[in-house]
Design a protein around this motif. Structure first.
Motif, PDB file in Angstrom:
ATOM      1  N   ARG A  64       3.690  11.841   0.143  1.00 39.56           N
ATOM      2  CA  ARG A  64       3.806  11.640   1.593  1.00 39.56           C
ATOM      3  C   ARG A  64       3.303  10.240   1.921  1.00 39.56           C
ATOM      4  NH1 ARG A  64       0.712  12.028   6.310  1.00 39.56           N
ATOM      5  NH2 ARG A  64      -1.153  12.582   5.106  1.00 39.56           N
ATOM      6  N   LEU A  65       4.113   9.457   2.613  1.00 41.60           N
ATOM      7  CA  LEU A  65       3.727   8.116   3.033  1.00 41.60           C
ATOM      8  C   LEU A  65       3.267   8.160   4.489  1.00 41.60           C
ATOM      9  CD1 LEU A  65       6.773   6.156   1.540  1.00 41.60           C
ATOM     10  CD2 LEU A  65       4.624   6.785   0.416  1.00 41.60           C
ATOM     11  N   HIS A  66       2.243   7.392   4.814  1.00 42.11           N
ATOM     12  CA  HIS A  66       1.773   7.386   6.202  1.00 42.11           C
ATOM     13  C   HIS A  66       1.280   5.992   6.582  1.00 42.11           C
ATOM     14  CE1 HIS A  66      -2.478   7.553   4.821  1.00 42.11           C
ATOM     15  NE2 HIS A  66      -2.034   8.434   3.922  1.00 42.11           N
ATOM     16  N   ALA A  67       1.370   5.688   7.863  1.00 42.82           N
ATOM     17  CA  ALA A  67       0.957   4.384   8.376  1.00 42.82           C
ATOM     18  C   ALA A  67       0.653   4.500   9.858  1.00 42.82           C
ATOM     19  CB  ALA A  67       2.043   3.335   8.141  1.00 42.82           C
ATOM     20  N   SER A  68      -0.201   3.621  10.338  1.00 46.05           N
ATOM     21  CA  SER A  68      -0.479   3.560  11.767  1.00 46.05           C
ATOM     22  C   SER A  68      -0.936   2.157  12.127  1.00 46.05           C
ATOM     23  CB  SER A  68      -1.549   4.586  12.175  1.00 46.05           C
ATOM     24  OG  SER A  68      -2.800   4.273  11.615  1.00 46.05           O
ATOM     25  N   ALA A  69      -0.817   1.830  13.404  1.00 41.22           N
ATOM     26  CA  ALA A  69      -1.239   0.522  13.909  1.00 41.22           C
ATOM     27  C   ALA A  69      -1.544   0.677  15.392  1.00 41.22           C
ATOM     28  CB  ALA A  69      -0.154  -0.528  13.687  1.00 41.22           C
ATOM     29  N   GLY A  70      -2.314  -0.258  15.915  1.00 39.30           N
ATOM     30  CA  GLY A  70      -2.615  -0.170  17.337  1.00 39.30           C
ATOM     31  C   GLY A  70      -3.606  -1.218  17.782  1.00 39.30           C
ATOM     32  N   THR A  71      -3.885  -1.194  19.076  1.00 43.26           N
ATOM     33  CA  THR A  71      -4.871  -2.077  19.668  1.00 43.26           C
ATOM     34  C   THR A  71      -5.898  -1.230  20.402  1.00 43.26           C
ATOM     35  OG1 THR A  71      -3.541  -2.335  21.686  1.00 43.26           O
ATOM     36  CG2 THR A  71      -3.210  -3.954  19.933  1.00 43.26           C
ATOM     37  N   ASP A 102      -3.136   0.463   9.156  1.00 41.98           N
ATOM     38  CA  ASP A 102      -3.448   1.100   7.880  1.00 41.98           C
ATOM     39  C   ASP A 102      -2.170   1.608   7.242  1.00 41.98           C
ATOM     40  OD1 ASP A 102      -3.111   4.174   8.352  1.00 41.98           O
ATOM     41  OD2 ASP A 102      -4.342   3.530  10.031  1.00 41.98           O
ATOM     42  N   LEU A 103      -2.163   1.622   5.907  1.00 40.85           N
ATOM     43  CA  LEU A 103      -1.040   2.096   5.111  1.00 40.85           C
ATOM     44  C   LEU A 103      -1.593   3.003   4.026  1.00 40.85           C
ATOM     45  CD1 LEU A 103       0.808  -1.318   4.588  1.00 40.85           C
ATOM     46  CD2 LEU A 103       1.432   0.462   6.233  1.00 40.85           C
ATOM     47  N   GLY A 104      -0.905   4.120   3.765  1.00 39.09           N
ATOM     48  CA  GLY A 104      -1.424   5.023   2.767  1.00 39.09           C
ATOM     49  C   GLY A 104      -0.367   5.888   2.113  1.00 39.09           C
TER      50      GLY A 104
END
Length: 281
Positions: A64-71, A102-104
């Motif tokens: 499972r690939l996951h990622a998120s980003a934000g301010t 983040d990347l995971g």
């Protein structure tokens, strides 16, 4: 939303906020999320922040690939603005602003009862608020000039060993620096957490234990950066269902009464124990 306080002088500011969020789950294993929020603050500059995330379970594989980003945005606290406890506040402070990504990748163990996850993360912080020693009458808080940087990796493991026993562990490596490149204090470079939970008495009770180990933690002492001693703490917790509506609970923190500190000059609590009864109706 209204913030207010009384003290040396009554102070108040108002915040009007509006937020919107979208979540979607698709048949190909892709989940997405996006959110946006706008804050209109009567004291500080209005700001819009956002966050986004996705998760994709690759069909037919254990991955499972996951990622998120934000301010993000964090307004100064009252004590930083008006002072107190021997410190002089700074009414000219600006909010801290951050951006992160983040990347995971997550791997499901062959028995299907556990996962192993690896995540890389990075954060950039602007206008970080810091305390510093100043001459009497001058502010003790200021916004740092430049960008504070945090980057690292985290490895997490969770496994249902049996139907009643679950174990887990997580290790985090963090490289945190101030704008001038110096090590940022009170942020450990190495942190390890381990935990286990066991159901007992035919499912009527459970026992849990967790361990935390911290290395390479620093703090400021007299204007210089000093390493604090490494430490390991252990906590225990347990419960037992006396009846369908009453539960006996207990927990012990800092089981081995370890002397340690996460802030220079302030000792962490020693061993402590609690016993109680919960009721449900």
């Amino acid at each position: 939303m209204t913030d207010s306080t009384t003290g040396e002088a009554e102070r108040r500011w108002d915040t009007d906020a509006a937020a919107l969020e979208y979540r979607g789950a698709f048949t190909n294993g892709l989940d997405v999320q996006f959110g946006v929020r706008h804050d209109d603050n009567s004291r500080f500059r209005s700001k819009t922040i956002w966050n986004a995330g996705l998760s994709w379970r690759v069909e037919g594989t254990p991955w499972r690939l996951h990622a998120s980003a934000g301010t993000g945005l964090s307004n100064p606290q009252y004590y930083q603005i008006i002072g107190g406890f021997g410190s002089t506040g700074n009414p000219d402070l600006k909010p801290e602003e951050s951006r992160s990504v983040d990347l995971g990748v997550e791997y499901t163990l062959p028995d299907g009862r556990g996962t192993l996850d690896l995540t890389w993360f990075r954060e950039r912080l602007e206008d970080e608020i810091e305390w510093f020693a100043a001459e009497e009458g001058n502010p003790n808080y200021r916004n740092q000039i430049g960008t504070s940087r945090r980057e690292g990796v985290e490895v997490a493991y969770r496994h249902d060993i049996t139907d009643s026993l679950t174990v887990g562990a997580a290790y985090t490596y963090l490289d945190a620096t101030d704008p001038d490149g110096s090590v940022e204090v009170r942020r450990p470079r190495h942190e390890l957490a381990m935990n286990a939970a066991l159901q007992t008495f035919g499912g009527r009770g459970w026992l849990a234990a967790d361990l935390r180990h911290v290395r390479d933690l620093t703090d400021s002492v007299g204007g210089a950066t000093t390493n604090l001693p490494n430490f390991t703490t252990v906590n225990l917790a347990a419960s037992y269902d006396l009846t369908d509506s009453a539960r006996l609970t207990g927990r012990i923190t800092n089981l081995f009464d370890k002397d340690y500190s996460e802030v220079w000059g302030y000792a962490a609590p020693g061993r402590a124990a609690w016993v109680g009864v919960e009721t449900r109706w």
